[in-house]
Motif scaffolding. Structure first.
Motif, mmCIF file in Angstrom:
data_model
loop_
_atom_site.group_PDB
_atom_site.id
_atom_site.type_symbol
_atom_site.label_atom_id
_atom_site.label_comp_id
_atom_site.label_asym_id
_atom_site.label_seq_id
_atom_site.Cartn_x
_atom_site.Cartn_y
_atom_site.Cartn_z
ATOM 1 N N VAL A 1 -2.517 -0.314 8.084
ATOM 2 C CA VAL A 1 -1.891 -1.250 7.479
ATOM 3 C C VAL A 1 -0.574 -0.689 7.030
ATOM 4 C CG1 VAL A 1 -0.569 -3.570 6.359
ATOM 5 C CG2 VAL A 1 -2.503 -2.967 7.922
ATOM 6 N N THR A 2 0.872 -0.716 6.724
ATOM 7 C CA THR A 2 1.835 0.397 6.491
ATOM 8 C C THR A 2 2.163 -0.540 6.014
ATOM 9 O OG1 THR A 2 1.455 2.129 8.276
ATOM 10 C CG2 THR A 2 3.658 2.007 6.695
ATOM 11 N N CYS A 3 3.024 0.041 4.487
ATOM 12 C CA CYS A 3 4.014 -1.530 3.955
ATOM 13 C C CYS A 3 5.065 -0.735 4.035
ATOM 14 C CB CYS A 3 3.290 -1.198 2.087
ATOM 15 S SG CYS A 3 4.196 -2.886 1.661
ATOM 16 N N ALA B 1 -5.316 -4.561 -0.380
ATOM 17 C CA ALA B 1 -5.654 -3.599 0.407
ATOM 18 C C ALA B 1 -7.151 -3.053 0.486
ATOM 19 C CB ALA B 1 -4.676 -2.045 0.603
ATOM 20 N N GLY B 2 -7.696 -3.133 -0.807
ATOM 21 C CA GLY B 2 -9.214 -2.582 -1.933
ATOM 22 C C GLY B 2 -9.989 -4.219 -1.214
ATOM 23 N N GLU B 3 -9.535 -4.827 -0.413
ATOM 24 C CA GLU B 3 -10.184 -5.985 0.154
ATOM 25 C C GLU B 3 -10.836 -5.527 1.725
ATOM 26 O OE1 GLU B 3 -8.656 -10.023 0.031
ATOM 27 O OE2 GLU B 3 -7.885 -9.645 -1.669
ATOM 28 N N TYR B 4 -10.429 -4.559 2.206
ATOM 29 C CA TYR B 4 -10.411 -4.721 3.737
ATOM 30 C C TYR B 4 -10.737 -2.359 3.961
ATOM 31 C CZ TYR B 4 -8.082 -8.927 4.151
ATOM 32 O OH TYR B 4 -7.438 -10.147 4.469
ATOM 33 N N PRO B 5 -11.860 -2.468 3.083
ATOM 34 C CA PRO B 5 -12.268 -0.896 3.424
ATOM 35 C C PRO B 5 -12.153 -0.500 5.022
ATOM 36 C CG PRO B 5 -14.020 -2.260 3.054
ATOM 37 C CD PRO B 5 -13.320 -3.465 2.824
ATOM 38 N N GLY B 6 -11.739 -1.594 5.650
ATOM 39 C CA GLY B 6 -12.458 -0.748 6.965
ATOM 40 C C GLY B 6 -10.418 -0.545 8.052
ATOM 41 N N VAL B 7 -9.530 -0.557 7.120
ATOM 42 C CA VAL B 7 -8.392 -0.896 7.049
ATOM 43 C C VAL B 7 -7.526 0.001 6.248
ATOM 44 C CG1 VAL B 7 -6.229 -2.140 7.800
ATOM 45 C CG2 VAL B 7 -8.496 -3.075 8.271
ATOM 46 N N GLU B 8 -7.352 1.456 7.043
ATOM 47 C CA GLU B 8 -6.268 2.464 6.201
ATOM 48 C C GLU B 8 -5.159 2.020 5.679
ATOM 49 O OE1 GLU B 8 -6.036 6.435 8.001
ATOM 50 O OE2 GLU B 8 -3.462 6.042 7.504
ATOM 51 N N ALA B 9 -4.743 1.907 4.480
ATOM 52 C CA ALA B 9 -3.527 1.417 3.639
ATOM 53 C C ALA B 9 -2.852 2.605 3.266
ATOM 54 C CB ALA B 9 -4.276 0.538 2.715
ATOM 55 N N GLU B 10 -1.240 2.136 3.634
ATOM 56 C CA GLU B 10 -0.844 3.470 2.530
ATOM 57 C C GLU B 10 1.009 2.743 3.097
ATOM 58 O OE1 GLU B 10 0.116 6.117 6.686
ATOM 59 O OE2 GLU B 10 1.545 4.229 7.530
ATOM 60 N N THR B 11 1.742 2.950 2.246
ATOM 61 C CA THR B 11 3.042 2.644 1.333
ATOM 62 C C THR B 11 4.385 4.173 2.127
ATOM 63 O OG1 THR B 11 3.307 3.536 -0.400
ATOM 64 C CG2 THR B 11 2.036 1.839 -0.072
#
Ligand code: NAI
Ligand code: MG
Length: 355
Positions: free
Chosen positions: A189-191, A212-222
């Motif tokens: 998920v890209t913010c 994002a911390g609640e979803y360890p299986g999904v990469e997060a970036e901004t």
């Protein structure tokens, strides 16, 4: 057998042409599927309705949308139809998106075969991301409420914690159900936010990183929106799910459309906890109204999104596959300007033949 009552808004300009084509596809799909029926109830709304009745949509039509299993909407609006304050009068964002609290505007950007992308080297499916546009606040919270006078105007952008949390969660939940970005298969998920300049975006970013911390299986970036405008053109395969403020989502989703054969390939869903409606991303295209060249894929795919949302997933996949095949076999052809050059209704018929 399940029966769904669907409120249908045929809209303005190319709206009725698209709706006729997409309803024919839905009719064919329910017949072949055999597990459900759809009952369509027409609700008039939009710019023509404003000209005739002084409101974009009647209270009865809004009530019919609330009572229906879902709402299927064609584009509305006409640049010539305006309020005394100078903004367009026939749009429904206020009554439907805000009024029904539809906070997630879901806009898939997917490269189908046989479509005229200006990008080189992408196979069908090689661009496949979804923009989740916050739909009830952001800059459009000021819809029609700007303050000032003839020499200066101000529209305020609103970002709330509650509004951001729910749309960011929606984006991560969407990523969990997808297969990751085409480039690397990573769920991401890209913010998109402009926190280098504006405090409202700094809050949006902070909440995004918390969730994002609640979803360890999904990469997060901004990423900042100016950089995102370049990245979605030069590196679209990196993207899976993007979440952003209202105005940014409005702009970047049309940019995405430009990379996959035009806005005529772009469906959208407006989804809340209680209600939802489905429509093309684009507007009513007055420049091509009545010419039988509008690409109906956006409206047809919006119909598939609606079926998916009400729980008829296999019927939704059937429509997407039929459209894919019609394009792949060249039966439905989209020209370099994004138009269905063999006609709107004959494009729908090419899809129906493959349902
Ligand atoms: P637009 O999205 O209607 O058109 C932009 C360009 O894309 C035009 O050249 C048009 O011909 C082309 N295009 C759009 N859909 C197409 C399709 N299915 N097939 C082939 N080409 C297509 O944007 P525009 O002209 O800025 O707005 C027209 C009206 O629509 C305005 O009144 C605007 O407010 C309204 N609008 C309504 C929306 C809605 O109902 N959700 C969303 C966006 C705009
Ligand atoms: Mg728009």
């Amino acid at each position: 057998m399940k029966n769904y009552r669907i409120a249908v808004i045929p809209g303005d300009n190319i709206g009725p042409e698209l709706m006729k084509a997409a309803l024919a596809v839905l009719e064919a799909t329910q017949k072949v599927d055999g597990g459900f029926t759809l009952e369509f109830e027409t609700c008039l709304a939009g710019a023509a309705h404003y000209t005739e009745h002084g409101t974009a949509m009647s209270d009865e039509a809004i009530a019919a949308c609330r009572a229906a299993a879902s709402v299927f909407k064609a584009p509305v609006g006409d640049p010539a139809v305006r309020t005394p304050e100078g903004i367009e009068a026939g749009l429904l964002g206020g009554v439907l998106r805000t009024g029904l609290d539809l906070y997630a505007n879901v806009r898939p950007v997917k490269l189908y075969p046989g479509t005229p992308t200006p990008l080189h080297g992408y196979q069908p499916g090689g661009i496949d991301y979804v923009i989740i546009r916050e739909n009830t606040e952001g800059l459009y919270a000021s819809r029609g409420k700007g303050v000032g006078g003839p020499n200066a105007m101000a529209d305020t952008m609103i970002v709330t914690r509650a509004g951001t949390e729910r749309v960011v969660r929606f984006a991560f939940e969407a990523a969990k159900k997808r297969n990751g970005a085409p480039a690397d298969g990573v769920r991401r998920v890209t913010c998109v936010e402009k926190s280098n300049v504006l405090r409202s975006f700094a809050l949006f970013r902070e909440i995004f990183l918390e969730i994002a911390g609640e979803y360890p299986g999904v990469e997060a970036e901004t990423i900042y929106p100016d950089a995102a405008a370049q990245a979605l053109v030069m590196n679209p395969a990196h993207y899976d799910v993007l979440v952003m403020e209202n105005l940014l989502g409005d702009i970047l989703s049309d940019l995405g459309g430009g990379t996959i054969g035009g806005l005529g390939m772009c469906p959208g869903g407006n989804i809340g906890d209680q209600y939802a409606y489905f429509e093309p991303v684009h507007g009513s295209a007055p420049d091509i109204a009545g010419l039988d060249i509008a690409n109906p894929a956006s409206q047809i795919l919006a119909g598939a999104m609606m079926l998916d949302h009400i729980g008829e997933e296999s019927a939704a996949r059937r429509i997407e596959s039929a459209l894919w095949l019609a394009l792949e076999e060249g039966e439905l052809s989209i020209d370099e300007r994004g138009r269905a050059n063999r006609g709107t209704m004959s494009a729908a018929e090419a899809v129906i033949a493959r349902i």
